[in-house]
Write an enzyme that holds these catalytic residues in place. Sequence first.
Site, mmCIF file in Angstrom:
data_model
loop_
_atom_site.group_PDB
_atom_site.id
_atom_site.type_symbol
_atom_site.label_atom_id
_atom_site.label_comp_id
_atom_site.label_asym_id
_atom_site.label_seq_id
_atom_site.Cartn_x
_atom_site.Cartn_y
_atom_site.Cartn_z
ATOM 1 N N GLN A 69 0.854 -1.200 0.000
ATOM 2 C CA GLN A 69 0.000 0.000 0.000
ATOM 3 C C GLN A 69 0.886 1.245 0.000
ATOM 4 O O GLN A 69 1.206 1.782 -1.044
ATOM 5 C CB GLN A 69 -0.983 -0.038 1.161
ATOM 6 C CG GLN A 69 -2.030 -1.141 0.979
ATOM 7 C CD GLN A 69 -3.106 -1.142 2.034
ATOM 8 O OE1 GLN A 69 -3.264 -0.211 2.820
ATOM 9 N NE2 GLN A 69 -3.875 -2.220 2.080
ATOM 10 N N CYS A 70 1.348 1.672 1.192
ATOM 11 C CA CYS A 70 2.259 2.837 1.159
ATOM 12 C C CYS A 70 3.619 2.405 0.630
ATOM 13 O O CYS A 70 4.394 3.219 0.157
ATOM 14 C CB CYS A 70 2.369 3.487 2.529
ATOM 15 S SG CYS A 70 3.523 2.676 3.640
ATOM 16 N N CYS A 73 7.221 -0.595 3.846
ATOM 17 C CA CYS A 73 7.709 -1.861 4.409
ATOM 18 C C CYS A 73 8.042 -2.867 3.316
ATOM 19 O O CYS A 73 8.618 -3.915 3.594
ATOM 20 C CB CYS A 73 6.646 -2.465 5.324
ATOM 21 S SG CYS A 73 5.221 -3.107 4.408
ATOM 22 N N CYS A 105 4.132 -4.173 9.153
ATOM 23 C CA CYS A 105 3.445 -3.385 8.127
ATOM 24 C C CYS A 105 2.253 -2.740 8.815
ATOM 25 O O CYS A 105 1.502 -3.414 9.512
ATOM 26 C CB CYS A 105 2.980 -4.296 6.992
ATOM 27 S SG CYS A 105 1.925 -3.435 5.809
ATOM 28 N N GLY A 204 26.837 -9.478 17.399
ATOM 29 C CA GLY A 204 25.697 -9.172 16.509
ATOM 30 C C GLY A 204 25.281 -7.714 16.574
ATOM 31 O O GLY A 204 24.504 -7.248 15.749
ATOM 32 N N MET A 991 -0.869 7.961 0.125
ATOM 33 C CA MET A 991 -0.214 7.499 1.357
ATOM 34 C C MET A 991 -0.419 6.005 1.546
ATOM 35 O O MET A 991 -0.318 5.502 2.655
ATOM 36 C CB MET A 991 -0.724 8.284 2.562
ATOM 37 C CG MET A 991 -2.207 8.433 2.614
ATOM 38 S SD MET A 991 -2.671 9.751 3.734
ATOM 39 C CE MET A 991 -4.425 9.841 3.440
ATOM 40 N N ALA A 1032 -10.476 11.589 6.354
ATOM 41 C CA ALA A 1032 -11.917 11.385 6.535
ATOM 42 C C ALA A 1032 -12.535 10.515 5.434
ATOM 43 O O ALA A 1032 -13.722 10.642 5.143
ATOM 44 C CB ALA A 1032 -12.658 12.718 6.640
ATOM 45 N N SER A 1033 -11.761 9.680 4.801
ATOM 46 C CA SER A 1033 -12.247 8.732 3.788
ATOM 47 C C SER A 1033 -12.862 9.396 2.563
ATOM 48 O O SER A 1033 -13.613 8.754 1.820
ATOM 49 C CB SER A 1033 -13.300 7.766 4.374
ATOM 50 O OG SER A 1033 -12.780 7.116 5.479
ATOM 51 N N GLU A 1205 -11.496 4.685 6.540
ATOM 52 C CA GLU A 1205 -11.568 4.742 7.998
ATOM 53 C C GLU A 1205 -12.517 3.758 8.676
ATOM 54 O O GLU A 1205 -12.195 3.234 9.746
ATOM 55 C CB GLU A 1205 -11.988 6.151 8.422
ATOM 56 C CG GLU A 1205 -10.967 7.205 8.126
ATOM 57 C CD GLU A 1205 -11.498 8.571 8.487
ATOM 58 O OE1 GLU A 1205 -12.606 8.906 8.042
ATOM 59 O OE2 GLU A 1205 -10.822 9.281 9.225
HETATM 60 C C1 LIG Z 1 14.653 -6.571 17.918
HETATM 61 C C2 LIG Z 1 15.220 -7.436 18.988
HETATM 62 C C3 LIG Z 1 14.427 -8.412 19.553
HETATM 63 C C4 LIG Z 1 14.937 -9.237 20.548
HETATM 64 N N1 LIG Z 1 14.132 -10.186 21.093
HETATM 65 C C5 LIG Z 1 14.647 -11.028 22.027
HETATM 66 C C6 LIG Z 1 13.847 -12.052 22.611
HETATM 67 O O1 LIG Z 1 12.683 -12.214 22.262
HETATM 68 N N2 LIG Z 1 14.411 -12.839 23.561
HETATM 69 C C7 LIG Z 1 15.693 -12.698 23.957
HETATM 70 O O2 LIG Z 1 16.167 -13.451 24.790
HETATM 71 N N3 LIG Z 1 16.470 -11.729 23.422
HETATM 72 C C8 LIG Z 1 15.965 -10.899 22.486
HETATM 73 N N4 LIG Z 1 16.742 -9.919 21.963
HETATM 74 C C9 LIG Z 1 18.087 -9.760 22.495
HETATM 75 C C10 LIG Z 1 19.110 -10.459 21.664
HETATM 76 O O3 LIG Z 1 18.941 -11.830 21.744
HETATM 77 C C11 LIG Z 1 20.454 -10.057 22.223
HETATM 78 O O4 LIG Z 1 20.586 -8.675 21.999
HETATM 79 C C12 LIG Z 1 21.564 -10.769 21.555
HETATM 80 O O5 LIG Z 1 21.537 -12.126 21.810
HETATM 81 C C13 LIG Z 1 22.875 -10.190 21.975
HETATM 82 O O6 LIG Z 1 23.856 -10.743 21.145
HETATM 83 P P1 LIG Z 1 24.763 -9.834 20.220
HETATM 84 O O7 LIG Z 1 25.715 -10.725 19.585
HETATM 85 O O8 LIG Z 1 23.953 -9.017 19.299
HETATM 86 O O9 LIG Z 1 25.414 -8.896 21.301
HETATM 87 P P2 LIG Z 1 26.104 -7.501 21.110
HETATM 88 O O10 LIG Z 1 25.072 -6.439 20.974
HETATM 89 O O11 LIG Z 1 27.137 -7.572 20.068
HETATM 90 O O12 LIG Z 1 26.772 -7.379 22.537
HETATM 91 C C14 LIG Z 1 25.967 -7.291 23.674
HETATM 92 C C15 LIG Z 1 26.803 -7.267 24.943
HETATM 93 O O13 LIG Z 1 27.365 -8.545 25.160
HETATM 94 C C16 LIG Z 1 28.785 -8.463 25.195
HETATM 95 N N5 LIG Z 1 29.302 -9.631 24.509
HETATM 96 C C17 LIG Z 1 28.886 -10.132 23.337
HETATM 97 N N6 LIG Z 1 29.550 -11.262 23.067
HETATM 98 C C18 LIG Z 1 30.426 -11.432 24.067
HETATM 99 C C19 LIG Z 1 31.402 -12.422 24.337
HETATM 100 N N7 LIG Z 1 31.596 -13.457 23.542
HETATM 101 N N8 LIG Z 1 32.102 -12.296 25.461
HETATM 102 C C20 LIG Z 1 31.912 -11.262 26.294
HETATM 103 N N9 LIG Z 1 31.005 -10.303 26.085
HETATM 104 C C21 LIG Z 1 30.269 -10.401 24.996
HETATM 105 C C22 LIG Z 1 29.120 -7.169 24.500
HETATM 106 O O14 LIG Z 1 30.345 -6.677 24.971
HETATM 107 C C23 LIG Z 1 27.964 -6.300 24.884
HETATM 108 O O15 LIG Z 1 28.150 -5.756 26.144
HETATM 109 C C24 LIG Z 1 16.266 -9.078 20.984
HETATM 110 C C25 LIG Z 1 17.062 -8.080 20.407
HETATM 111 C C26 LIG Z 1 16.552 -7.263 19.424
HETATM 112 C C27 LIG Z 1 17.384 -6.184 18.832
HETATM 113 S S1 FES Z 2 2.507 -1.043 2.955
HETATM 114 FE FE1 FES Z 2 2.647 0.653 4.306
HETATM 115 S S2 FES Z 2 3.704 -0.152 6.005
HETATM 116 FE FE2 FES Z 2 3.371 -1.905 4.742
#
Ligand SMILES: Cc1cc2nc3c(=O)[nH]c(=O)nc-3n(C[C@H](O)[C@H](O)[C@H](O)COP(=O)(O)OP(=O)(O)OC[C@H]3O[C@@H](n4cnc5c(N)ncnc54)[C@H](O)[C@@H]3O)c2cc1C
Ligand code: FES
Length: 1272
Positions: A69-70, A73, A105, A204, A991, A1032-1033, A1205
């Site tokens: 649509q928009c 996403c 979305c 990560g 939009m 307002a549609s 709407e």
């Molecule tokens: C959108 C989103 C949704 C999420 N949903 C969930 C969820 O549903 N459940 C859940 O459990 N988690 C969730 N998370 C959290 C996610 O699992 C953790 O952020 C992730 O596992 C961290 O790993 P990373 O490699 O990205 O860490 P980084 O961001 O790279 O590091 C995080 C921290 O850990 C330290 N670190 C990383 N690796 C090491 C290592 N080997 N030794 C020492 N220190 C280290 C870093 O120094 C830093 O302080 C979510 C995160 C996001 C962004």
């Molecule tokens: S089409 Fe608009 S947010 Fe998905």
Amino acid sequence: MSVCLSCSGLLAFHPLWFPSLCSHFSVNACLMPVCQLHGAAVTTVEGIGSTKTRLHPVQERIAKAHGSQCGFCTPGMVMSIYTLLRNKPQPTMEEIRETLGGNLCRCTGYRPIIDGYRTFCEVISSFISGFLHAVGESLEPFRLLPLDPTQELIFPPELIRMAELEERATQTFRGERMTWISPISLDELLQLKSQHPQAPVVMGNTNLGLDIKFKGVVHPIIISGFRVRELFEVTEKPEGVCIGAGSSLSTVRSVLEKCVCSLPAEHTQTLAALLEQLSHVAGEQIRNVATLGGNVASAYPNSDLNPVLAAGRCSVVLQSREGKREVPLDKDFFVGFGKTVLKPDEIVLSVFIPVSRKGEVVRAFRHAPRKENALATVNAGLRVWFEEGSNVVKEMSVYYGGVGPCTVSAERTVQQVIGRPWNEATLSDAYRALVDEVTLGASAPGGKVMFRRSLTLSLLFRFYLHVLQHLKDTVRPPSVTWFYPTYLIPSEQLSAVERLPNIIQPSYHEFQDVPSGQSEQDPVGRAVQHQAALSHATGEAVYCDDFPRTQGELFLSVVTSARAHARITHIDVSRALSMPGVVDVFTADDIPGKKFRSFTGIDEEILAQGEVTCVGQMVCAVVADTKPHAKLASAAVKVHYEDLPDRIFTVEEAVEKRSFFLPQREIQRGDVTKAFQEADHIYEGEIRLGGQEHFYMETQSMLVIPLGEEKEMKVYASTQHPTMVQEAVAETLGIPSSRVSCHVKRIGGAFGGKLSKTSILASITALAAWRSERPVRCVLDRGEDMLITGARHPVLGKYKVGFMSDGRITAADVRYYANAGHTPDDSVLVIEKILLHMDNAYNILNLRGQSAACKTNLPSNTAFRGFGVPQTPWCSAGQLKRSEVSASFMILDIREKNLYKETSLTHYKMEFDPEVLLRCWEECKERSELDRRRLDVARFNQQNRWKKRGIALIPLKYGVGFAEGFLNQAAALVHIYKDGSVLVSHGGTEMGQGIHTKVQQVASRELDVPLSMIHISETSTSSVPNTCPSAASIGTDVNGMAVKDACQTLYKSLEPIRKQDPNGTWQSWCMCVCVSIRGHDLYMDWVKQEGRPYAYFTYSACCSEVELDCLTGEYRTVRTDLVADIGRSINPAIDIGQIEGAFMQGLGLYTMEELKFSPSGVLYTRGPGQYKIPAVCDVPLQFNVYLLSGSHNPHAIYSSKGVGEPTVFLGCSVFFALKEAVAAARSDAGLSGPFTLHSPATPERACIACGTRFTQMIPETETAQPWALELP
Ligand SMILES: Cc1cc2nc3c(=O)[nH]c(=O)nc-3n(C[C@H](O)[C@H](O)[C@H](O)COP(=O)(O)OP(=O)(O)OC[C@H]3O[C@@H](n4cnc5c(N)ncnc54)[C@H](O)[C@@H]3O)c2cc1C
Ligand code: FES
């Protein structure tokens, strides 16, 4: 914690670099550090296909399925599925659903996206019948580009060469404030960590990145472990599996899946429990990069993995230059919020997961505010080990997340169980111990104190039943040879361990047929694809922030108030001005023209002058050469305040202090007092409905370019109301409107949020451009946008209803209080609309309504799809629900009894015929098989104690139009060029609602030329002046009509030429220009309490059925049937898309979306992490939409009706179905009589309302200040 995934892309690394990474994986760009990408092949949506060369099937199918649509996403959706197909060309439906689980979305309601991508599944035959109805012929297999995996992009040979030849060495990248070091060996990593113990190890970046990006955390040095092989090693041993800390969660999942398949079942308890949790962690893109070690080291209180790792006797290997140590991952490992026993120079090298022992049962549970892609509210890892061949507990561990600053062990509770048999008596003692052991203070961060505490109990109960089931299957006491009743779970209790239904069924969508004899070329009434769908899907569509940077361009960042009510004593900009790249800082004093905007006759300051009245109010603005510089400098502006007394946040406080925006409104029909005297029963009560964030995917964006001559300014903005932006800029700068032009190419979603608020931001940005004489861009971050721009008005409805014993409602008196926030904006219009719609579809002969816009110290609320209407009939439907309880009538009968039945006057004396309303109602009853399903629901509820079903049918009468005549006018400019091509300009903005597509269809019919000859480039105040808002549609009604008029005039003017040259071609006849203005003439006289505020009504009815998990409040919409009257649809595919999208937005409003403010008025919910909008997992499992046939509308173009709407309101069918389910649960809990369920009916509210024994065990918390305000 969450992201929207609109920025998904595909990454591939050569195996020489990263042997453990799967070949292709999706990531989201917003959290991917560019330094991490050395050697990676990055593919974005632009790389896989284009409209100029060749489309990729993934791009084609989302467009053909009307899944865009928009379009904001759409690239993310495309890339998520593209990545899936790179790894698995014929995925299952479940894999598709899971892949899209994290992509948000706000427009489509997801159904068409799912349908489009379902065509890639190996097995779609079972879906075929309903499915093809749903998407039309365009998705028939022979019409689709085939997927040919051999034609995909190959891994770039240069990168292969680079991987083979490049000497691997430490890389260092230096930025202005940060140095990134990426070593290649473990030794080097440990060396760096010992040199820089405070420097984080990034893997990560999913945790670290959020801190840097959103919390402004600065790490001068960051050490990347991404290229250190040892961190990715996986070793399987007989005693367990050792997984390198750098393994992504997706890799961990694959490793565990392999182990679970290959090991004997008794050894896989912990592995399987971890797998269960991993399938719920975040979305695929996050799981592809987030690492196991990162999750452990981050020590989130809500980590889903840590409670299971701890309960499952896992350990970690920590290493520094001093050596290695193995540490159990237990209660002593997690020492506080985000803290573990890791020493500053240590890293997590690996995690060891032991196999489970004979007699051990391990389970993991979680509950989150949304079923997928949401951090858990509470989760648990639980393990019990039995003495051989018995049910006596030898060992037990219970760990919770989400109930303290870190993962919490329930040790004292466990002591109640050890050495005792696994039965109800033992567990009852355990529940009591748990209530005392795991507690939360009334002000605990995150709130939901009672709910969270009750979840600890209900998850333990669920574990109890799981273990019983396990014992039944595995333990047989020596004395009993056939069956042991202790382990038998009563059948109605089984529902506690069963999952909610999850399988998406085929949906059915009924279009209207075009009249027989309509020419093939005439596109009106046909399911024409959105004109920009392919541009969206290929990434070619240009949004405001996609305009390339212009020479000398600056970026603007606003400074907002940190106080809810205070006098500004001083603004210190000296530090900001001295920062790199900063060009200007300005305040209200610097505005040359009007320092305020006037909405509905009341002034609103552009920048605060002397006093601030809410947190988030704009105080001053900083302009710098880049966005990061502007952001840093705006954070350095010091605003000094002197707090003022009498902050008002809730409507109760506003009522007490008489704090209102005037006028208040009142309307009355009949003799309400007398009717109450004569009523058999009277109920009084109140209902609350929370606010709703627009959550358009594209945040507020604009670019203002001073043309350097005659004070001319060109404004590119993402706005629904270009004329308002033009006027606002002109007034702020003190120049005539003729010097300002506003241009809108397309908008990435708006829903009412890009009207007044955008014009204020555009004024500020234009001032920056005016002062600097350079182009200035302003694009708000999501958090800023949510903080500054307000939301849907929360409403408190206080009602008194009188009704007769036969269920007839004879009198209603309702007072509505809308929380307007600190400025009036459109609030008075909103409270007017509330009163105009308070009758909804019900004929209540004695009706009184009063409404007031409460002035509070919260951000100013504004227009939102439905404009007050979704808040109104919701209240009247709520009243009807109440009346049922005492009159012993089924709610459906009461609704039906009170419907308008014959030509009637509304309470504002507008005559209408409800025939179409009644047809919608009857057809919906029939289509939904309501009578049969009500019986099924009753049977289901009798047989299940912990799952309950509810079903509700809701009618809707919706007035289309603005009561102010001038807002209903439109104009169009049509150019026919000599080559016969046609350029149409009109006042509506695109939009996502498909207005340009529909207008093209209109022009095509009127000029009798193929659709392909009609082009719409943008909406611009220079082409079409004095436009009304696209709201307002009425967009298609008024603009479509203006285009029709213009085309007819042109066509007529060509008549003589055609006659003169009957054998000529369209091209040879063409050359003309025309302007046309058209509008509805509507009014509302509030003194006489009468009027014709709407051009016409549109009607619908919707039936939804839900299944509720009474232990957690989680629910699933099992089926929705929606019958909508939209007259004769101009484009049924677009209209169904609007209906579904609006319904899903309503579902979010009534059951999910919660804005949370701190006790001092600070908005907590400032991103997708804290604020949950519906995702793929929330789509009704079966979602049928029927366009009512045989409905006509003389008041709008081609007999069509506005569609954008109305159906937001029908999301409340899910709310009322939930309420039915809750009522059934209460009845089992021995609770009878009326009960209140406020909206949104979140899992928290639904669970507490169920009144289970677990919620009842939680004692009232002390009267400390709660974490969040109770609004409205
Ligand atoms: C959108 C989103 C949704 C999420 N949903 C969930 C969820 O549903 N459940 C859940 O459990 N988690 C969730 N998370 C959290 C996610 O699992 C953790 O952020 C992730 O596992 C961290 O790993 P990373 O490699 O990205 O860490 P980084 O961001 O790279 O590091 C995080 C921290 O850990 C330290 N670190 C990383 N690796 C090491 C290592 N080997 N030794 C020492 N220190 C280290 C870093 O120094 C830093 O302080 C979510 C995160 C996001 C962004
Ligand atoms: S089409 Fe608009 S947010 Fe998905």
